[in-house]
Design an enzyme around this catalytic site. Structure first.
Site, short mmCIF file in Angstrom:
data_model
loop_
_atom_site.label_atom_id
_atom_site.label_comp_id
_atom_site.label_asym_id
_atom_site.label_seq_id
_atom_site.Cartn_x
_atom_site.Cartn_y
_atom_site.Cartn_z
N GLU A 96 0.83 -1.20 0.00
CA GLU A 96 0.00 0.00 0.00
C GLU A 96 0.87 1.26 0.00
OE1 GLU A 96 -4.05 -1.44 2.19
OE2 GLU A 96 -2.38 -0.96 3.49
N CYS A 109 3.18 8.66 0.87
CA CYS A 109 3.81 7.77 1.85
C CYS A 109 4.03 6.42 1.17
CB CYS A 109 2.88 7.64 3.06
SG CYS A 109 3.46 6.48 4.28
N CYS A 116 6.63 -6.45 7.60
CA CYS A 116 7.77 -5.94 8.37
C CYS A 116 8.17 -6.97 9.41
CB CYS A 116 7.41 -4.63 9.05
SG CYS A 116 8.83 -3.86 9.88
N CYS A 123 1.89 -1.70 15.98
CA CYS A 123 1.83 -1.48 14.53
C CYS A 123 1.13 -2.64 13.82
CB CYS A 123 3.25 -1.32 13.99
SG CYS A 123 3.31 -1.15 12.21
N CYS A 339 -0.90 6.15 9.88
CA CYS A 339 0.35 5.52 10.32
C CYS A 339 0.05 4.24 11.07
CB CYS A 339 1.08 6.42 11.31
SG CYS A 339 1.66 7.93 10.64
N1 SAH Z 1 9.38 1.11 9.85
C1 SAH Z 1 9.60 2.49 9.84
C2 SAH Z 1 8.68 3.25 8.92
C3 SAH Z 1 7.25 2.84 8.87
S1 SAH Z 1 6.30 3.08 10.33
C4 SAH Z 1 9.52 3.06 11.25
O1 SAH Z 1 9.09 2.35 12.15
O2 SAH Z 1 9.91 4.22 11.44
C5 SAH Z 1 5.93 4.81 10.26
C6 SAH Z 1 5.51 5.42 11.58
O3 SAH Z 1 4.22 4.96 11.99
C7 SAH Z 1 6.45 5.11 12.73
O4 SAH Z 1 6.87 6.29 13.36
C8 SAH Z 1 5.61 4.29 13.67
O5 SAH Z 1 6.04 4.46 15.00
C9 SAH Z 1 4.24 4.83 13.40
N2 SAH Z 1 3.14 3.94 13.79
C10 SAH Z 1 3.10 2.60 13.69
N3 SAH Z 1 1.91 2.13 14.17
C11 SAH Z 1 1.19 3.22 14.56
C12 SAH Z 1 -0.12 3.40 15.09
N4 SAH Z 1 -0.92 2.37 15.30
N5 SAH Z 1 -0.52 4.66 15.39
C13 SAH Z 1 0.29 5.72 15.14
N6 SAH Z 1 1.51 5.61 14.61
C14 SAH Z 1 1.97 4.37 14.31
FE1 SF4 Z 2 7.92 -2.18 11.15
FE2 SF4 Z 2 5.70 -1.02 12.02
FE3 SF4 Z 2 7.83 -1.20 13.63
FE4 SF4 Z 2 7.90 0.48 11.52
S1 SF4 Z 2 6.54 0.64 13.31
S2 SF4 Z 2 9.49 -0.99 12.18
S3 SF4 Z 2 6.65 -0.72 10.05
S4 SF4 Z 2 6.64 -2.92 12.82
#
Ligand code: SAH
Ligand code: SF4
Length: 348
Positions: A96, A109, A116, A123, A339
């Site tokens: 996505e 994005c 992952c 997440c 996010c």
């Molecule tokens: N893997 C990388 C990039 C993808 S995640 C990383 O972790 O930085 C992108 C952002 O989404 C990260 O800052 C993560 O902390 C945030 N994120 C993940 N799950 C989330 C959620 N349920 N609510 C808000 N932010 C979230």
């Molecule tokens: Fe992977 Fe989600 Fe953690 Fe980013 S926030 S490293 S996408 S598991």
């Protein structure tokens, strides 16, 4: 005649690799830029249309390569205008990308992996596990295909690598893709200053990213104590907060830039006044700004988002200590595009 399935998507080649391929066939290297411009600036779908390139060269190119476009399996549009693209990859897997309209431009994005492996507890992408790295061409294609789709006068100018996956765990493909996406000569021409890579903190790869690219860096910090971060983000057990922030302090940051620290606010877990004060202390040695991301819930999620007053108080403490801190309410909540809500690999 080769069939498409036996051909390589030409976007998998770096400029240098394309030059080598051309040279080994006695074709001048300046042709590489012409070809790349057709692909990225003019969004060509075949070599036939490349009219400033000799027919024999075009034929040789199309014997080996093709120019791939993703199959758009689904596009959903949120009430706030953001759009989520579900792309089907050549091997049948899905990823996505989310297009976010701003006032005068678009931000996209993009994803770096299918799923992952990092297993962060909050997440949704993590829940489907890791399937594979995206190739260089697949990372670039998200930008090229969405730019093609947009139309109108508002342009796609900003890219954030904050979709599915951990970019630094797919380092060479991510860097290769960044080189094309930010190449102002050949078309997509996204400015380095307008591209951001977000990482959960793969410490050994941080300085490599700083050396090999000029894009912005964002760190998903999300906690101020190791015991909390260990629980939320397993990677912290390998590279604890001190190591991560040390690497950030030594990061070869471009002049006048700051590292963005992303901090999800989770009710009762990391949202206290002490957390805010600790965050101020931790970031002292670093040129930093802070994005506060109120937790986006999803079905069966263990966490909750704090009250608005708690979020504002947290932000106030950071601001009073001279940090730029903004609250990032994610867009596209109604279509699970916010996010941490991307989970294409689990949908099907
Ligand atoms: N893997 C990388 C990039 C993808 S995640 C990383 O972790 O930085 C992108 C952002 O989404 C990260 O800052 C993560 O902390 C945030 N994120 C993940 N799950 C989330 C959620 N349920 N609510 C808000 N932010 C979230
Ligand atoms: Fe992977 Fe989600 Fe953690 Fe980013 S926030 S490293 S996408 S598991």
């Amino acid at each position: 005649m080769n069939t498409i399935s036996s051909k390589t998507d030409i976007k998998e080649l770096t400029r240098d690799e394309l030059i080598l391929w051309l040279k080994s066939r006695d074709i001048k290297s300046y042709r590489a830029n012409q070809i790349l411009k057709w692909i990225y600036l003019r969004q060509a779908d075949s070599f036939d249309v490349m009219t400033d390139i000799k027919k024999e060269i075009r034929e040789r190119l199309s014997q080996h390569f093709y120019i791939h476009r993703f199959e758009k399996a689904r596009i959903e549009t949120s009430q706030d205008g953001s759009k989520k693209y579900l792309f089907k990859l050549r091997d049948g897997k899905y990823i996505e990308s989310v297009l976010i309209p701003e006032k005068d431009y678009y931000t996209l994005c993009i994803s770096s992996q299918v799923g992952c492996a990092q297993g962060c507890l909050f997440c949704l992408t993590a829940k489907g596990g890791f399937l594979r790295n995206l190739t260089k061409g697949e990372i670039i294609s998200q930008v090229r295909d969405v730019a093609y789709d947009i139309g109108g006068s508002k342009r796609l100018t900003n890219i954030v690598m904050m979709g599915m996956g951990e970019p630094l765990a797919n380092f060479s493909n991510v860097v290769g893709a960044i080189n094309i996406i930010t190449d102002s000569d050949i078309g997509l021409g996204i400015s380095n200053r307008r591209m951001t890579v977000s990482t959960s903190g793969l410490v050994p790869k941080l300085s490599d990213l700083g050396r090999e690219t000029k894009v912005n860096l964002a760190i998903s910090l999300n906690a101020t104590e190791n015991k909390t971060r260990d629980m939320l983000m397993p990677i912290n057990r390998k590279y604890p907060i001190e190591n991560l922030l040390d690497a950030c302090a030594n990061y070869p940051l471009m002049p006048r830039r700051k590292i963005t620290f992303e901090y999800i606010l989770l009710k009762g877990i990391n949202d206290s006044e002490e957390d805010a004060k600790r965050l101020v202390k931790l970031l002292k040695p670093i040129r930093a700004k802070i994005n506060l991301i109120p937790f986006n819930t999803y079905q069966d999620s263990k966490f909750e988002c704090p009250e608005e007053s708690v979020i504002l108080h947290f932000k106030d403490i950071l601001n009073k200590n001279n940090y730029t801190a903004v609250i990032r309410h994610s867009k596209g909540q109604d279509i699970s595009a916010a996010c941490g809500q991307l989970r294409a690999n689990m949908l099907l």
